[in-house]
Design a protein around this motif. Structure first.
Motif, short mmCIF file in Angstrom:
data_model
loop_
_atom_site.label_atom_id
_atom_site.label_comp_id
_atom_site.label_asym_id
_atom_site.label_seq_id
_atom_site.Cartn_x
_atom_site.Cartn_y
_atom_site.Cartn_z
N ALA A 140 -14.80 -77.15 7.83
CA ALA A 140 -13.90 -76.35 6.99
C ALA A 140 -13.19 -77.24 5.98
O ALA A 140 -13.03 -76.87 4.82
N SER A 141 -12.81 -78.41 6.41
CA SER A 141 -12.13 -79.34 5.53
C SER A 141 -13.06 -79.81 4.41
O SER A 141 -12.65 -79.92 3.25
N GLU A 142 -14.31 -80.09 4.75
CA GLU A 142 -15.28 -80.50 3.74
C GLU A 142 -15.55 -79.38 2.74
O GLU A 142 -15.65 -79.62 1.53
N LEU A 143 -15.66 -78.15 3.23
CA LEU A 143 -15.85 -77.01 2.34
C LEU A 143 -14.66 -76.85 1.40
O LEU A 143 -14.82 -76.64 0.20
N SER A 144 -13.48 -76.96 1.95
CA SER A 144 -12.28 -76.84 1.15
C SER A 144 -12.22 -77.91 0.07
O SER A 144 -11.92 -77.63 -1.09
N ALA A 145 -12.53 -79.13 0.42
CA ALA A 145 -12.52 -80.23 -0.55
C ALA A 145 -13.57 -80.03 -1.63
O ALA A 145 -13.34 -80.35 -2.80
N ALA A 146 -14.71 -79.49 -1.24
CA ALA A 146 -15.79 -79.29 -2.20
C ALA A 146 -15.45 -78.26 -3.27
O ALA A 146 -15.90 -78.38 -4.41
N ILE A 147 -14.65 -77.27 -2.91
CA ILE A 147 -14.35 -76.21 -3.88
C ILE A 147 -12.95 -76.33 -4.49
O ILE A 147 -12.60 -75.59 -5.39
N GLU A 148 -12.19 -77.30 -4.04
CA GLU A 148 -10.79 -77.43 -4.45
C GLU A 148 -10.60 -77.46 -5.96
O GLU A 148 -9.70 -76.80 -6.49
N ASP A 149 -11.41 -78.19 -6.68
CA ASP A 149 -11.22 -78.35 -8.13
C ASP A 149 -12.00 -77.36 -8.98
O ASP A 149 -11.99 -77.46 -10.21
N LEU A 150 -12.65 -76.41 -8.34
CA LEU A 150 -13.41 -75.42 -9.10
C LEU A 150 -12.48 -74.39 -9.72
O LEU A 150 -11.39 -74.13 -9.19
N PRO A 151 -12.91 -73.79 -10.81
CA PRO A 151 -12.11 -72.70 -11.40
C PRO A 151 -12.00 -71.52 -10.42
O PRO A 151 -12.87 -71.33 -9.55
N HIS A 152 -10.96 -70.72 -10.58
CA HIS A 152 -10.70 -69.60 -9.67
C HIS A 152 -11.89 -68.66 -9.53
O HIS A 152 -12.23 -68.26 -8.41
N ARG B 28 -16.44 -66.46 -6.27
CA ARG B 28 -17.88 -66.24 -6.12
C ARG B 28 -18.37 -66.88 -4.81
O ARG B 28 -19.14 -66.27 -4.06
N ILE B 29 -17.89 -68.07 -4.52
CA ILE B 29 -18.28 -68.76 -3.28
C ILE B 29 -17.75 -68.02 -2.07
O ILE B 29 -18.45 -67.85 -1.06
N LEU B 30 -16.51 -67.54 -2.16
CA LEU B 30 -15.93 -66.77 -1.05
C LEU B 30 -16.75 -65.52 -0.75
O LEU B 30 -17.03 -65.21 0.41
N LYS B 31 -17.18 -64.82 -1.78
CA LYS B 31 -18.01 -63.62 -1.59
C LYS B 31 -19.34 -63.98 -0.93
O LYS B 31 -19.80 -63.27 -0.03
#
Length: 105
Positions: free
Chosen positions: A77-89, A94-97
């Motif tokens: 979960a931490s790796e996933l969070s870090a991977a998407i942290e700097d992406l635009p909203h 889109r990733i959440l869906k």
């Protein structure tokens, strides 16, 4: 244990730190050949060597053992969070869906 997968994660963490195998070997006090053998998954490092590698690379042991340790899910979960942290909203949404669709199956 999938030694090749663990070795690949060690290699990836080393490369993220812009370290060569020689750099890692010197800091962990093993030979560059031993680092190579570990990264290829040919041998599993001793526990003290594994801990030294994780400490030098500044990664958690469970992030290196994520496919081996059943309770390493926080690391995933931490790796996933870090991977998407700097992406635009909109990208995050889109990733959440996509993830939600996969979880519902």
């Amino acid at each position: 244990m999938d030694a090749k997968a663990v070795g690949q994660r060690i290699k990836t963490a080393r490369e993220k730190k812009n370290m060569t195998q020689e750099d890692l070997a010197a800091l962990v006090d093993i030979s560059p050949t031993h680092v190579s053998v570990i990264e290829r998954g040919s041998k599993i490092p001793r526990l003290d060597t594994f801990v030294a590698i994780a400490n030098v690379l500044e990664v958690s042991a469970d992030s290196l053992l994520v496919d081996v340790v059943d309770h390493a899910t926080k690391s995933v979960a931490s790796e996933l969070s870090a991977a998407i942290e700097d992406l635009p909203h909109d990208e995050k949404m889109r990733i959440l869906k996509a993830v939600s669709a996969l979880v519902e199956k």
